[in-house]
Design an enzyme around this catalytic site. Structure first.
Site, PDB file in Angstrom:
ATOM      1  N   GLU B  50       0.885  -1.161   0.000  1.00 47.13           N
ATOM      2  CA  GLU B  50       0.000   0.000   0.000  1.00 47.13           C
ATOM      3  C   GLU B  50       0.922   1.210   0.000  1.00 47.13           C
ATOM      4  O   GLU B  50       1.656   1.450   0.953  1.00 47.13           O
ATOM      5  CB  GLU B  50      -0.882  -0.031   1.254  1.00 47.13           C
ATOM      6  CG  GLU B  50      -1.970   1.026   1.275  1.00 47.13           C
ATOM      7  CD  GLU B  50      -2.713   1.077   2.616  1.00 47.13           C
ATOM      8  OE1 GLU B  50      -2.608   0.129   3.421  1.00 47.13           O
ATOM      9  OE2 GLU B  50      -3.379   2.093   2.863  1.00 47.13           O
ATOM     10  N   ASP B  61      -5.422  10.554   9.252  1.00 49.53           N
ATOM     11  CA  ASP B  61      -4.210   9.880   9.698  1.00 49.53           C
ATOM     12  C   ASP B  61      -3.658  10.462  10.983  1.00 49.53           C
ATOM     13  O   ASP B  61      -3.773  11.656  11.245  1.00 49.53           O
ATOM     14  CB  ASP B  61      -3.148   9.938   8.596  1.00 49.53           C
ATOM     15  CG  ASP B  61      -3.447   8.941   7.497  1.00 49.53           C
ATOM     16  OD1 ASP B  61      -3.427   7.730   7.796  1.00 49.53           O
ATOM     17  OD2 ASP B  61      -3.746   9.352   6.360  1.00 49.53           O
TER      18      ASP B  61
END
Lengths: 418, 281
Positions: B50, B61
């Protein structure tokens, strides 16, 4: 171009939106033209939909309207006056200037209009914790205020840079019982405070309501905040009519995210004789690259849940905004403003730090009103606009906040030690 | 047409084990070091890569991936370079699937059509775009599926049974279950909650289910692999990169080995689960 719109209109028994209204948006996807939308992480999506549903129900509930009216009148102190600024009018030598006195609201700015609406909605939804982002601290103070009033714990995210230049408001928020969390990430200003508030929300969706302070963010926020702020324009329209027996010729308001401007503009959008001016912060000058003028110096992109004009580099990375005014120091703008710009219903102009400082001092001297640095940008543009409009015209300026919070920053710029 | 992602999950199923998805940001701490590292990930046990497309404002995040994103941007990473990065990786590895993960604005700025064309040509297999829920499928999801890329959606604890079909409708490749309410690299979910969530997803879809957010150790990876088709590890990996920088942010000599050590460890955890699985069966 051949105008075939009248023939293209579907024949239906249901009421349809007037094709010539500017006030019908957003559509069911939360779009104003291509702007707006719901660009958020999946964790937030169910909650965003729940907020939308709760808001739609509240809008149709006469009890909600009653509550709003009560707090507007008895707590905020509405209606705010529409004041004919005779000396400023004389000084600028042109259009008759009316100031919409939002700085006289409880908490010192227009922000509380929205906060009362959102906290009533949070209560309806059974939420038990409030979060907010703030730049200048005006929205943070307004949020901390209503959280105290409704006895809900409140956390306000504020960039470290803004904390340093807005100490009085930080202290106010803490007095009001809010926790002020310094944001150290990114540029440590309003956009990072919003990132951090969104991160908090993702982690606490079950009990937390995010009171967004401007007409931006994912749908339904831009429409909801606009509706709560539209009381400004509705009152102004009526007050101007009482004073002049007609519509004003122009409206002027400053724009960071654009909530005070949208609140003034929206009720006038279909009165097409009224010229509308949104004033962005040009910082050191749009040509220097150090500014916060999203429409004047940016292009469409997606950030904080909506598509709108953004300051960004060629690779789609968000650029830093620069403004003397912490409240305008944001690289985006509400999506409805982007749409009004694209269809040409409103004009988006800008004023520099220096022009705003000059206007700040001018209003203090000639009217005895110390404005916040944010509406000082609108005043700066008014100095150019009023003479251009001419003497038989009238203009309403939204004086969205008072300048007590800014005196330290201004003193420093003027070389005075307090 | 099957994609590398679909083939990889079919192979894993045949092997009777779960996969390990490893997240690294393209260009962190710099282009060359990151490429050297990513090329070595499959050998250390990563089944799917990823690859983060750095963004200034990664709203979903946590601090570790925010910092990783900013390091990459500071070193001059752009979308063009990220696609070139994939092209270079593909020159030496035709099999390991690459999923680009990030936020919509850099893609929107690049132009959706141009991005899809260039991503396919580079050898990208799928996309995870955090801020594109099903409500915005016309933006990128539908054009990406049309172009032959997998569009991997995140399902979360807040995605209830009523909403799940909507989230799964245009999802392909695999489903990424975000095991906690929160941002990356902060809390961890309990094994029991993960088991329940995976079972719930499996009732709604035949797609492989990968589970991520909060997996830091081999033991956690093993526990997740017990229930899910893959474990995703991101923050713990990029934290190893952060650990291996000198005072000027330049990579120290042992950076690659320091990261690979963790990846091998995690891969061991994932594979240990496979043994227990077959032991039960």
């Amino acid at each position: 171009m051949v105008d075939c719109a009248p023939f293209a209109r579907p024949v239906t028994s249901k009421p349809v939106n007037k094709p010539n209204t500017f006030r019908a948006g957003p559509d069911e996807h939360g779009r104003f033209g291509v702007f707006g939308g719901r660009f958020v992480a999946e964790t937030l999506m169910p909650l965003i939909l729940a907020v939308e549903q709760a808001y739609n129900e509240a809008k149709d509930d006469p009890k909600f309207a009653e509550q709003m009216d009560y707090y507007r009148k008895h707590y905020i102190g509405r209606p705010s006056p529409l004041y004919l600024a005779e000396r400023l009018t004389q000084e600028l030598g042109g259009a008759k200037i009316y100031l919409k006195r939002e700085e006289l609201n409880h908490t010192g700015s227009h922000k509380v209009n929205n906060c009362i609406g959102q906290i009533l909605l949070a209560k309806r939804m059974g939420k038990t914790r409030i979060i907010a982002e703030t730049g200048a601290g005006q929205h943070g103070v307004a949020t901390a205020t209503v959280a105290a009033l409704f006895n809900l714990p409140c956390t306000v995210y504020m960039g470290e840079v803004d904390i340093a230049r807005q100490q009085p408001n930080v202290f106010r928020m803490r007095l009001l019982g809010a926790e002020v969390v310094p944001v150290k990430s990114g540029t440590r200003t309003l956009k990072d405070a919003m990132n951090e508030a969104l991160r908090d929300w993702v982690a606490n969706v079950e009990d937390t309501f995010y009171i967004i302070g401007t007409v931006a963010g994912p749908h339904p926020y831009p429409a909801m905040v606009r509706d709560f702020q539209s009381v400004i324009g509705e009152e102004a329209k009526q007050q101007h009519h009482e004073a002049e027996g007609r519509l004003p010729d122009a409206l002027v308001a400053c724009i960071g995210g654009g909530s005070n401007a949208m609140g003034l503009f929206h009720p006038f959008l279909d009165d097409t004789s009224v010229e509308i001016y949104g004033v962005e912060a040009a910082g050191d000058g749009v040509e220097t690259g150090r500014h916060a003028a999203s429409i004047t110096g940016g292009r469409p992109g997606v950030l904080h849940g909506n598509r709108t004009y953004l300051l960004q580099d060629a690779d789609g990375q968000i650029s830093d905004a620069h403004s003397i005014s912490a409240g305008l120091d944001y690289p985006g703008i509400g999506p409805e403003h982007s749409w009004l710009h694209e269809i040409g219903r409103a004009q988006y102009v800008s004023a520099t730090d220096q022009e705003a400082l000059d206007a700040f001092q001018l209003l203090a001297r000639v009217e005895g009103i110390i404005p916040a640095l944010e509406p000082a940008h609108a005043l700066a543009y008014l100095k150019k606009l009023a003479p251009k409009l001419g003497k038989n015209k009238t203009v309403i300026l939204n004086l969205s906040g008072r300048g007590d919070k800014d005196i330290f920053a201004v003193a420093e710029r003027l070389g005075t030690k307090l | 047409m099957t994609t590398r992602i679909e083939r990889r999950f079919a192979d894993l199923k045949a092997e009777g084990r779960a996969g390990l998805v490893v997240f690294v940001t393209a260009g962190d701490p710099d282009y060359a070091s990151a490429l050297d590292l990513v090329k070595a990930l499959p050998g250390a046990g990563a089944d799917v890569i990823e690859l983060g497309m750095p963004f200034t404002d990664p709203m979903a995040d946590g601090p570790a991936i925010q910092a990783s994103s900013l390091r990459a941007l500071k070193s001059g990473q752009t979308m063009k370079k990220t696609l070139a990065f994939v092209t270079e990786f593909r020159a030496s590895d035709q099999k390991t699937p690459i999923v680009l993960m990030g936020y919509y604005n850099p893609i929107y700025s690049y132009g959706v059509e141009a991005f899809l064309k260039d991503a396919l040509a580079a050898g990208v297999d799928g996309l995870i775009i955090v801020d594109l829920p099903p409500e915005e499928d016309t933006e990128l999801c539908l054009p990406a599926l049309e172009a032959g890329l997998n569009f991997i959606r995140l399902a979360t604890p807040t995605t209830d049974d009523q909403r799940l079909p909507k989230v799964l409708t245009n999802t392909s490749g695999f489903v990424y279950y975000v095991s906690i309410m929160g941002i990356t690299g902060t809390k961890s979910a309990s094994d029991a909650d993960i088991a329940k969530a995976v079972q719930r997803l499996k009732r709604h879809t035949d797609l492989p289910v990968a589970v991520g957010f909060g997996i830091k150790s081999a033991e956690q990876a093993r526990a997740v692999a017990q229930e899910a088709d893959a474990a995703v590890v991101g923050s713990a990996v990029v934290s190893r990169i952060a650990d291996s920088l000198d005072a000027n942010g330049k990579p120290k000599a042992g950076l690659k080995e320091h990261v690979l050590e963790l990846v091998r460890d995690l891969a061991g955890g994932v594979r240990a689960a496979a043994k227990q699985r077959s032991a039960v069966a």
